[in-house]
Design a protein around this motif. Sequence first.
Motif, PDB file in Angstrom:
ATOM      1  N   CYS A  83       0.794  -1.231   0.000  1.00 22.73           N
ATOM      2  CA  CYS A  83       0.000   0.000   0.000  1.00 22.73           C
ATOM      3  C   CYS A  83       0.826   1.282   0.000  1.00 22.73           C
ATOM      4  CB  CYS A  83      -0.960   0.015   1.188  1.00 22.73           C
ATOM      5  SG  CYS A  83      -0.150  -0.043   2.792  1.00 22.73           S
ATOM      6  N   VAL A  84       2.109   1.221   0.282  1.00 21.91           N
ATOM      7  CA  VAL A  84       2.933   2.436   0.316  1.00 21.91           C
ATOM      8  C   VAL A  84       3.436   2.764  -1.088  1.00 21.91           C
ATOM      9  CG1 VAL A  84       5.112   3.426   1.120  1.00 21.91           C
ATOM     10  CG2 VAL A  84       3.657   2.167   2.711  1.00 21.91           C
ATOM     11  N   ARG A  85       3.235   4.033  -1.491  1.00 20.54           N
ATOM     12  CA  ARG A  85       3.738   4.531  -2.770  1.00 20.54           C
ATOM     13  C   ARG A  85       4.810   5.577  -2.502  1.00 20.54           C
ATOM     14  NH1 ARG A  85       0.697   3.956  -7.345  1.00 20.54           N
ATOM     15  NH2 ARG A  85       1.354   5.999  -8.102  1.00 20.54           N
ATOM     16  N   SER A  86       5.846   5.556  -3.333  1.00 24.03           N
ATOM     17  CA  SER A  86       6.937   6.506  -3.132  1.00 24.03           C
ATOM     18  C   SER A  86       7.662   6.760  -4.446  1.00 24.03           C
ATOM     19  CB  SER A  86       7.929   5.953  -2.096  1.00 24.03           C
ATOM     20  OG  SER A  86       9.075   6.775  -2.003  1.00 24.03           O
ATOM     21  N   PRO A  87       8.168   7.992  -4.620  1.00 24.76           N
ATOM     22  CA  PRO A  87       8.986   8.288  -5.801  1.00 24.76           C
ATOM     23  C   PRO A  87      10.464   7.998  -5.578  1.00 24.76           C
ATOM     24  CG  PRO A  87       8.593  10.294  -4.592  1.00 24.76           C
ATOM     25  CD  PRO A  87       7.872   9.204  -3.834  1.00 24.76           C
ATOM     26  N   LEU A  88      10.842   7.749  -4.313  1.00 23.53           N
ATOM     27  CA  LEU A  88      12.246   7.462  -4.013  1.00 23.53           C
ATOM     28  C   LEU A  88      12.291   6.623  -2.749  1.00 23.53           C
ATOM     29  CD1 LEU A  88      15.189  10.037  -4.229  1.00 23.53           C
ATOM     30  CD2 LEU A  88      15.235   8.028  -2.745  1.00 23.53           C
ATOM     31  N   SER A 197      20.728   9.152   0.073  1.00 25.13           N
ATOM     32  CA  SER A 197      19.793  10.097  -0.528  1.00 25.13           C
ATOM     33  C   SER A 197      19.292  11.078   0.523  1.00 25.13           C
ATOM     34  CB  SER A 197      18.595   9.380  -1.145  1.00 25.13           C
ATOM     35  OG  SER A 197      17.697  10.308  -1.740  1.00 25.13           O
ATOM     36  N   GLU A 198      18.907  12.265   0.042  1.00 27.34           N
ATOM     37  CA  GLU A 198      18.242  13.248   0.886  1.00 27.34           C
ATOM     38  C   GLU A 198      16.824  13.490   0.397  1.00 27.34           C
ATOM     39  OE1 GLU A 198      18.825  14.026  -1.968  1.00 27.34           O
ATOM     40  OE2 GLU A 198      19.352  16.116  -2.344  1.00 27.34           O
ATOM     41  N   GLY A 199      16.341  12.646  -0.522  1.00 26.48           N
ATOM     42  CA  GLY A 199      14.970  12.742  -1.005  1.00 26.48           C
ATOM     43  C   GLY A 199      14.834  13.374  -2.371  1.00 26.48           C
ATOM     44  N   GLU A 200      15.865  14.079  -2.828  1.00 31.90           N
ATOM     45  CA  GLU A 200      15.830  14.705  -4.142  1.00 31.90           C
ATOM     46  C   GLU A 200      16.769  14.003  -5.118  1.00 31.90           C
ATOM     47  OE1 GLU A 200      13.698  17.024  -4.832  1.00 31.90           O
ATOM     48  OE2 GLU A 200      12.998  17.219  -2.752  1.00 31.90           O
ATOM     49  N   GLN A 201      17.946  13.649  -4.641  1.00 33.92           N
ATOM     50  CA  GLN A 201      18.930  12.958  -5.462  1.00 33.92           C
ATOM     51  C   GLN A 201      19.275  11.618  -4.825  1.00 33.92           C
ATOM     52  OE1 GLN A 201      22.047  15.559  -7.452  1.00 33.92           O
ATOM     53  NE2 GLN A 201      21.589  16.839  -5.675  1.00 33.92           N
ATOM     54  N   LEU A 202      19.858  10.749  -5.636  1.00 36.58           N
ATOM     55  CA  LEU A 202      20.268   9.433  -5.187  1.00 36.58           C
ATOM     56  C   LEU A 202      21.704   9.210  -5.647  1.00 36.58           C
ATOM     57  CD1 LEU A 202      19.640   6.526  -4.105  1.00 36.58           C
ATOM     58  CD2 LEU A 202      18.753   6.014  -6.395  1.00 36.58           C
ATOM     59  N   TRP A 203      22.554   8.825  -4.702  1.00 40.41           N
ATOM     60  CA  TRP A 203      23.946   8.502  -5.024  1.00 40.41           C
ATOM     61  C   TRP A 203      24.189   7.033  -4.695  1.00 40.41           C
ATOM     62  CZ3 TRP A 203      22.369  12.946  -2.669  1.00 40.41           C
ATOM     63  CH2 TRP A 203      22.795  14.169  -3.192  1.00 40.41           C
ATOM     64  N   ALA A 204      25.002   6.377  -5.530  1.00 35.05           N
ATOM     65  CA  ALA A 204      25.385   4.987  -5.280  1.00 35.05           C
ATOM     66  C   ALA A 204      26.881   4.836  -5.537  1.00 35.05           C
ATOM     67  CB  ALA A 204      24.600   4.043  -6.174  1.00 35.05           C
ATOM     68  N   PHE A 205      27.581   4.226  -4.584  1.00 37.23           N
ATOM     69  CA  PHE A 205      29.034   4.111  -4.627  1.00 37.23           C
ATOM     70  C   PHE A 205      29.445   2.638  -4.679  1.00 37.23           C
ATOM     71  CE2 PHE A 205      27.905   8.022  -2.546  1.00 37.23           C
ATOM     72  CZ  PHE A 205      28.830   8.950  -2.991  1.00 37.23           C
ATOM     73  N   ARG A 206      30.488   2.373  -5.461  1.00 40.04           N
ATOM     74  CA  ARG A 206      31.064   1.018  -5.521  1.00 40.04           C
ATOM     75  C   ARG A 206      32.579   1.138  -5.391  1.00 40.04           C
ATOM     76  NH1 ARG A 206      32.244  -2.984 -10.251  1.00 40.04           N
ATOM     77  NH2 ARG A 206      32.271  -4.983  -9.138  1.00 40.04           N
ATOM     78  N   TYR A 207      33.103   0.606  -4.285  1.00 38.06           N
ATOM     79  CA  TYR A 207      34.540   0.750  -4.040  1.00 38.06           C
ATOM     80  C   TYR A 207      34.995  -0.316  -3.052  1.00 38.06           C
ATOM     81  CZ  TYR A 207      39.023   2.445  -2.384  1.00 38.06           C
ATOM     82  OH  TYR A 207      40.352   2.524  -2.046  1.00 38.06           O
ATOM     83  N   SER A 208      36.241  -0.757  -3.210  1.00 33.58           N
ATOM     84  CA  SER A 208      36.911  -1.570  -2.201  1.00 33.58           C
ATOM     85  C   SER A 208      38.399  -1.280  -2.255  1.00 33.58           C
ATOM     86  CB  SER A 208      36.659  -3.067  -2.419  1.00 33.58           C
ATOM     87  OG  SER A 208      37.212  -3.499  -3.649  1.00 33.58           O
ATOM     88  N   SER A 209      39.050  -1.385  -1.101  1.00 35.30           N
ATOM     89  CA  SER A 209      40.482  -1.110  -1.030  1.00 35.30           C
ATOM     90  C   SER A 209      41.277  -2.067  -1.906  1.00 35.30           C
ATOM     91  CB  SER A 209      40.962  -1.229   0.418  1.00 35.30           C
ATOM     92  OG  SER A 209      40.240  -0.370   1.272  1.00 35.30           O
ATOM     93  N   ALA A 210      40.763  -3.289  -2.087  1.00 37.53           N
ATOM     94  CA  ALA A 210      41.439  -4.296  -2.910  1.00 37.53           C
ATOM     95  C   ALA A 210      41.041  -4.206  -4.373  1.00 37.53           C
ATOM     96  CB  ALA A 210      41.131  -5.691  -2.376  1.00 37.53           C
TER      97      ALA A 210
END
Length: 285
Positions: A83-88, A197-210
């Motif tokens: 039942c929950v709708r969301s844009p983010l 996210s802060e509700g307006e933008q979305l960031w996604a990071f992919r990193y490892s030291s190795a």
Amino acid sequence: MCRWLAYSGSPIVLEELLYKPAHSLIDQSLHARMGVETTNGDGFGIGWYPADHGEPDHVEEPAVFRGIGPAWSDRNLRELAHCVRSPLFVAHIRASTGTAVQETNCHPFRFQRWLWLHNGAIHDFPRLKRDLVLAVDDSLYPSIEGSTDSELMFYLALTFGLRDDVPGAVERMAGFVETTAARHGVADPLQMTVAVSEGEQLWAFRYSSAHASRSLFFSTSVQALRALHPDNPVLRRASEDTRVIVSEPLGDLPGAWNPVPESSYAVVREGRDAIRAFRPRAGAV
């Protein structure tokens, strides 16, 4: 490790991604294909911004629902997702790397209007924990509720200026973890895919030291997918600015998923997205 997804686009009911796809996040909680563990049953969580986010009188903080049981059998999660709708929104299924299975250790973590979730670990975390915790800003420290490395990474990023410069703050957080680990003789300390996210933008990071990071994918533009699959009803309903970022693909639709490159991050705002290099920045608080 864990599995997660993040969605940005026209408002949808959460179950459209959590339950309905062939390899949905709920399916991945039992049958992950690309994770370290096949089963992710040490809790779950969802965080979402209301469909009226950005309108007058909208709720400033996102909502969060978390549970300590396995996602596949939680009846309240199924009812909520129906039942929950969301844009983010973001969603996470947890496989603990050693910290307790408790509600305050389940992702996403929230501070004011910010949401954060993480897949990965800080290697030898108990050995590094004291130095990392002491680096958190005094004003932020009381808000830490759990005992995970994931939540501590969030508060370190906030300490390093997440609210003003998301990529820079995450780069400084990663650099600080690596610098601290080097002092203690811990090699290749950081493994992470992160959504924030802060509700307006979305960031996604992919990193490892190795430089051998856990899997992360982003969806192809809806316009391109419609050209590839003109008869797909889901694509006909999706808006042009819809984007999904996932630990592993939700299905086998050809051309739908693209890997996020190693040591990079993606930023999404109203369908305008970009991928940029991620470089940890060494330094002290």
